[in-house]
Design an enzyme around this catalytic site. Structure first.
Site, short mmCIF file in Angstrom:
data_model
loop_
_atom_site.label_atom_id
_atom_site.label_comp_id
_atom_site.label_asym_id
_atom_site.label_seq_id
_atom_site.Cartn_x
_atom_site.Cartn_y
_atom_site.Cartn_z
N ASP A 301 0.85 -1.18 0.00
CA ASP A 301 0.00 0.00 0.00
C ASP A 301 0.89 1.23 0.00
OD1 ASP A 301 -2.61 -0.88 -0.08
OD2 ASP A 301 -2.51 -1.53 2.01
N THR A 375 -17.12 21.99 0.33
CA THR A 375 -16.38 23.13 -0.24
C THR A 375 -14.99 22.74 -0.68
OG1 THR A 375 -15.53 23.75 1.93
CG2 THR A 375 -17.62 24.74 1.26
#
Lengths: 673, 573
Positions: A301, A375
């Protein structure tokens, strides 16, 4: 504690091991190891032979040979007992944490009764509150708590465990520091990871690994061959009027059969598992440790393994007409209240541009805008300045839809290099770009290079887009990468590699990693991961450190190398023993073969006894090597073979000559023969 | 060790090297059922005819069990036919010397001997066999047993080369193609060449002649179809002589050139098979590495044997019995120490067994070389096919032993060596060792075994040990001081030939089947290197150590002690 290494000849291990090596003399136990069983039979036969000595054979000689044959068996048993003892010492330290734990079991009606931890069964639910020890391995079903896992991992910082998600697994023996959780027990007593590991190091239930089985077959075959060689030699001796006593034939047999490797084989296997435990990795089977050495592909990973978990600000790229200082100032302002590592790194980087440190206390009127998923920006409104930083798309919307060309370029360039561009804007003006960089862990490139030399392919798995992924892959020096990878992609990739004949190792922690962990040949589950992940893998890393996969592979390889090196050594030894024993057998009838006694051994009897003593002592001498493992170097197979062949092959061929000679000189000097 | 010997030795190795690739490429075509050769116009129809006759579908392949069963059945039928022919030869045609029926135990021994590619001869050919027996009962096996050996090697090589496959080829197809495209054309060409050198090929009765010393003695000179049999005896590493003197007989080895080419013929196919191995597994360097290991062992054997024979017997020299230092006892004067030592090494490296000198009369160390060559399993080029499959068993064991030292489960050409492979490989090796050691032990401790001895002491022991080594290894040469034509020896030697041949082949085919099934792991820097110098050293080391460890005690009571008796004492033995 776990991770503590015992000095090789720790009294607390050696003393019980001596007792255990005597108990292991039971033929039923010995039968598991054909080579040493034959040795034991040889020792027994010579013992009986002491009462029926052939004429002219002094009792002292027969007695000494018999004694050393028994020692040979005992030394081999001792090696195994030592390895078991060391493993048990590790496990006992772990187990100590949860003796006499009391648990609050939740009954059907919700009431709680207090029971001992041993009486808990799978699927029982227990309530654990602050200050209590978690009674068994399980999964948090309710609540959130900070847990001190230092008993298992040696890591003192507490970790958070909560119901649902990927941080729900708890380990027996760890202590809850705050809050209250309900834990569903997932293992019956005696079936937890710890228990499984303990049984693994205990000889009785230890399963032989496939490679160990193959080696045992070869060693058994050699033993049978030498049995026939020695038995037929008796007939040939009769033909040539060469008297060959039972003592001498037994001595020859035991010297020829591969007692060195036969005696140390199981110790090597146990020590391999033990070395895993020292690295805080619990292997579920010896087979898993062996498979680790065979791995061809590592799926790593990106986050946590290849890169530090966090990105760091590396560069400010101002828009045209904006100075770097101005950009740094705006970026710092926007990040003051941002407590994420990224935010902090921006503040730190800004300091390099001569900005004095600001603190929140200086700006009581500032209104901080936190980051939200909607946002995708954060910032501050202070003294009429509206400063924002965020993803390029969001900031574009904020400033009204257009970027200067050079800012667009900068954004693309940063992405291409594997970074994350953060655009900073103030009052509708784009100030520039902050280059957030994934920091590749130090030394990894070098390490991957060595893996390549060993023929192991490294593949980076990341959720990043292909552009970013490629850049990081380049920087880290991995062979291949999978961008925008889902757990399903991971599973498919493992299957594909396996179909091509490769063995795959991976780490994982989430429940959605479970299928891939189960499919991988070596699946290392993080201890912080979910129960499902831990069940699916065949190893658990108590430290939850994904980089450790690399060390796991090295330990696996080391175990195989140790086995091979000692086998080669053992067989190469035989040549010298022949030159000690065969002339000694024949010289009585054929004195003219004296030149064959190339070691110039004192007398036929001292020659035979010296070979037997050497054969026994070499087992003791090699116990440290068997337990510690042959020194491992990450080089190509050819280089590794050359080196080991020189040391253990050539060394094994030559060493016994001076060895036997020294013993012969000593025997003669002390008039033992 | 004169310069001419060195020149011939170098020439021999260079020629062998040069012939290896063309032979290997030819074998590659022959052993591929779809392979095309320039002989197709002639033999393709014949080939198809055979398939129709035998009801074989050339497209369908067999798994290792069916392959082994076909081979065993074929050998059994062939052996029984030979037995019947030998027992009935007095009633059959082409028997101008009116030879009687071959006794049962001798027929048993001989039938097995030729079926197993051994060609151990407890009899003298010219005084026992009719022309029909020579051709139909014996020479035919020179072809079939050779083809069977190559077929087994091909099956093993296919097993190694393939992955995830159940089958290893079709025995009947291999058998037919090997005969038509390889053995028959080669043998035909070689026998014509041998005739050009003066070798006989006729059906005449034996020639009688009066010797020079006043015609007091009437000599009977052998005649018959010799060249046709000798060609395949060398090419197929059979070794059974037409005459008792074998290749020392002037008819059976007329010229220096015939001697040289007969030696080359022995190694021709075995050497080509190493190239075939490399080509099949797509790793040509590995084929050459195996060739290299064989050549190292070959040269070592030649040099030791040659040195010992040139050195001769110091006690005879001291007594003034011989003037030249070389040991000439039992040697054809035309050949001398070098040609004899070279021939002896080659014939025992391979499981040929033809001889141009009497191994029994070699110096102890000179005789040790042929004996040890056989005991090592005749893996130095070896018998046609048998040498390669024997060597590959050693390769598997070598890779397993040393392979662990590179830190992964041992892999041979991308195939993991697992416990099953080790099991069948060690069974094969154990069969050879037990066969030799146990029969020898029985012989030296029974009155039947000791009855055959003409020499007491270590040399007598060597003769018995050599006999059972030779039959187990399907070699056929002998330390001929032993009287082996007795019911006990014919029976035990016959059994040891059966064990040494078939109990080795069955595990080898099992290995082939197991290898064929495996998945292939692509080669990487972590793979065990099987084509470099280190591999050659390892392979040679493993063969020598396994061989030495198993046979050193026995050899030390035979040739080794005999050597010291000769060199270090004044005792008479």
């Amino acid at each position: 504690m776990a991770g503590k290494t015992h000095s090789l000849f720790d009294r607390t291990i050696v003393v019980p091991a001596i007792g255990a090596s005597l108990r292991k003399l039971s033929p039923a136990t010995m039968l598991r190891n054909p080579v040493m069983f034959v040795t034991e039979v040889g020792a027994a036969v010579t013992s009986i032979g002491l009462f029926f000595r052939s004429p002219g054979e002094p009792l002292g000689f027969g007695f000494q040979v018999t004694l050393w044959l028994w020692f040979t068996v005992l030394f081999a048993n001792f090696a195994e007992a030592m390895a078991e003892g060391r493993g048990k010492a590790q496990a006992d330290a772990l187990r100590k944490t949860r003796t006499s734990t009391m648990a609050g079991r939740m009954l059907m009606d919700g009431s709680i009764e207090t029971v001992t931890a041993e009486s808990l069964r799978k699927d029982d639910c227990v309530v654990v509150v602050a200050g209590e020890v978690i009674p068994g391995d399980g999964e948090v079903t309710e609540g959130i708590a900070s847990v001190d896992e230092s008993a298992i991992t040696g890591e003192s910082a507490p970790v958070i465990r909560e119901a649902g998600g990927d941080r729900s697994a708890v380990t027996g023996g760890t202590r809850v520091l705050s809050d209250r959780i309900v834990v569903r027990v997932t293992a019956n007593p005696g079936e937890s990871f710890l228990d499984r590991m303990i049984t693994l190091v205990e000889g009785a239930s230890r399963q032989k690994t496939p490679n160990e089985i193959a080696l045992t077959i070869l060693l058994s075959a050699l033993t049978i061959i030498f049995l026939v060689v020695v038995m037929t030699l008796k007939f040939y001796g009769n033909y040539a009027n060469v008297p060959l006593s039972v003592t001498v034939l037994s001595a020859l047999l035991v010297c020829l059969i591969p007692t060195t490797i036969g005696g140390l084989l199981s110790a090597i296997g146990i020590a391999g598992i033990d070395r895993m435990v020292q690295k805080n990795v619990l292997a579920m089977s010896g087979r898993a440790v062996e498979a680790a050495g065979d791995v061809n592909v590592l799926l790593l990973d990106k986050t946590g393994t290849i890169t530090m978990g966090d990105r760091q600000a590396a560069e400010f790229i101002p828009a045209s007409g904006v100075t770097v200082e101005k950009l740094a100032d705006a970026a710092q302002l926007a990040s003051l209240a941002d407590e994420t590592p990224e935010g902090r790194s921006i503040v730190v980087l800004a300091k390099q541009f001569g900005l004095r440190g600001r603190s929140l206390a200086d700006m009581p009127h500032a209104q901080f805008i936190p980051f939200t998923a909607q946002t995708r920006m954060s910032g501050v409104d202070v003294d009429g300045r509206k400063v924002r930083k965020g993803a390029a798309e969001s900031v574009k919307k904020f400033v009204g839809g257009t970027f200067p060309a050079e800012v667009d370029d900068a954004v693309t360039r940063v992405s291409f290099n594997g970074g994350t561009p953060l655009v900073v804007a103030e009052n509708g003006h784009v100030m520039g770009v902050v280059y957030l960089k994934d920091i590749v862990k130090g030394g990894l490139k070098d390490r991957f290079e060595r893996f390549r030399a060993m023929g192991i392919k490294t593949v980076m798995i990341t959720g990043d887009n292909p552009l970013t992924a490629a850049a990081i892959a380049r920087e880290a020096g991995v062979d291949d990468f999978m961008a925008e990878a889902t757990p399903e992609d991971k599973l498919a990739r493992i299957k594909q590699e396996q179909a091509e004949g490769y063995l795959v190792a991976m780490t994982g922690d989430g429940t959605n990693d479970a299928p891939a962990l189960a499919q991988a040949d070596v699946g290392v589950a993080m201890n912080t991961g979910t129960q499902a992940a831990k069940e699916a893998g065949n190893m658990v890393d108590l430290d939850s450190n994904p980089t450790k996969l690399i060390e796991i592979v090295e330990i696996g390889k080391q175990m195989l190398i140790t086995r091979g090196a000692l086998t080669t050594f053992s067989i190469a030894n035989d040549v010298a023993k022949y030159f000690a024993i065969i002339p000694a057998m024949l010289i009585g009838v054929f004195p003219m073969i004296a030149p064959l006694n190339i070691m110039g051994l004192h007398s036929p009897r001292s020659a035979i006894l010296s070979a037997v003593i050497f054969n026994a002592l070499i087992i003791i001498a090699l116990i440290p090597l068997a337990l510690r493992g042959v020194k491992f170097r990450a080089v190509s197979a050819a280089a590794m073979l050359r080196r080991n062949l020189l040391i253990y092959g050539l060394g094994g061929l030559l060493l016994p000559f001076p060895g036997i000679k020294v013993i012969d000189v000593a025997l003669t000097a002390f008039h033992l023969i | 060790m004169d310069i001419y010997g060195w020149i011939e030795l170098v020439l021999y190795v260079v020629l062998l090297l040069a012939l290896t690739k063309p032979m290997g490429l030819w074998l590659f075509k022959v052993l591929d059922p779809q392979g095309k050769t320039f002989l197709d116009p002639v033999f393709r129809p014949v080939e198809k005819g055979f398939y129709r006759l035998m009801g074989v579908d050339p497209q369908s392949e067999q798994d290792w069990k069916r392959y082994a069963f076909s081979l065993l059945a074929f050998s059994l039928v062939g052996g029984l036919l030979t037995y019947a022919l030998l027992r009935l030869q007095h009633r059959l045609p082409l028997n101008p010397q009116a030879m009687g029926a071959v006794p049962d135990h001798l027929a048993f021994n001989t039938a097995i001997s030729f079926t197993t590619n051994t060609n151990w001869q407890s009899y003298g050919g010219e005084s026992t066999m009719s022309y029909l027996s020579q051709m139909l009962a014996l020479a035919i096996h020179n072809f079939t047993s050779a083809a069977a050996g190559i077929a087994v090697a091909a099956a093993l090589v296919r097993g190694i080369a393939r992955s995830c496959s159940k089958t290893v080829g079709n025995f009947w197809v291999d058998l037919v193609r090997l005969h038509l495209y390889l053995l028959l054309p080669l043998a035909l060409a070689f026998s014509v060449f041998l005739m050009s050198q003066g070798m006989i090929q006729n059906f005449k009765p034996y020639t009688t002649a009066r010797t020079l010393d006043n015609g007091a003695v009437i000599q009977s000179i052998v005649q018959g179809p010799m060249a046709s049999q000798v060609a395949i005896k060398m090419l197929g590493t059979n070794g059974g002589g037409y005459t008792n003197a074998n290749a020392a007989h002037p008819y059976e080895n007329p010229t220096p050139l015939s001697n040289f080419l007969q030696m080359l013929a022995i190694f021709l196919i075995p050497s080509g098979l190493t190239y075939y191995l490399g080509k099949m597994v797509k790793h040509q360097r590995h084929g050459w590495a195996v060739w290299g290991a064989m050549t190292v062992l070959f040269l070592a054997g030649v040099l030791v044997c040659w040195g010992a024979e040139v050195h001769g017997n110091p006690r005879l020299q001291a007594a003034g019995v011989v003037s030249s230092p070389g040991n000439m006892e039992g040697k054809e004067v035309r050949f001398g120490p070098f040609e004899s030592a070279l021939f002896a090494t080659i014939t025992t490296d391979a499981s040929c067994g033809a001889v141009n000198a009497m191994h029994d009369s070699f110096t102890p160390l000179g005789g040790l070389v042929p004996m040890l060559n056989i005991q090592l399993g005749e893996v130095v080029f070896g018998g046609v096919g048998a040498g390669l499959y024997g060597m590959l068993v050693f390769v598997v064991l070598t890779v397993f032993l040393a392979g662990l030292m590179v830190g992964r489960t041992p892999e041979y050409l991308g195939k993991k060596i697992e416990s099953y492979d080790i099991k069948v490989s060690v069974i094969a090796v154990m069969v050879l060792i037990f066969d030799i050691l146990c029969f020898t032990a029985w012989a030296v401790s029974s009155k039947w075994g000791l009855a055959g001895l003409n020499n007491a002491g270590p040399h007598g022991f060597s003769e018995i040990l050599y006999a059972f080594s030779s039959t187990t290894g399907n070699n056929g040469s002998a330390f001929a001081g032993l009287t082996a034509n007795t019911p006990w020896y014919n029976t035990t030697l016959g059994l040891s030939m059966v064990f040494g041949r078939f109990l080795f082949i069955v595990p080898v085919l099992a290995l082939a089947g197991s290898m064929a099934k495996k998945k292939l792991v692509p080669e990487s820097a972590g793979s065990f290197p099987v084509s470099d110098l280190m591999f050659v050293v390892l392979l040679v080391g493993t063969i020598l150590i396994v061989g030495a460890l198993s046979f050193f005690p026995a050899l030390s009571l035979g040739p080794i002690v005999e050597h010291f008796l000769m060199a270090e004492s004044n005792l008479l033995f």
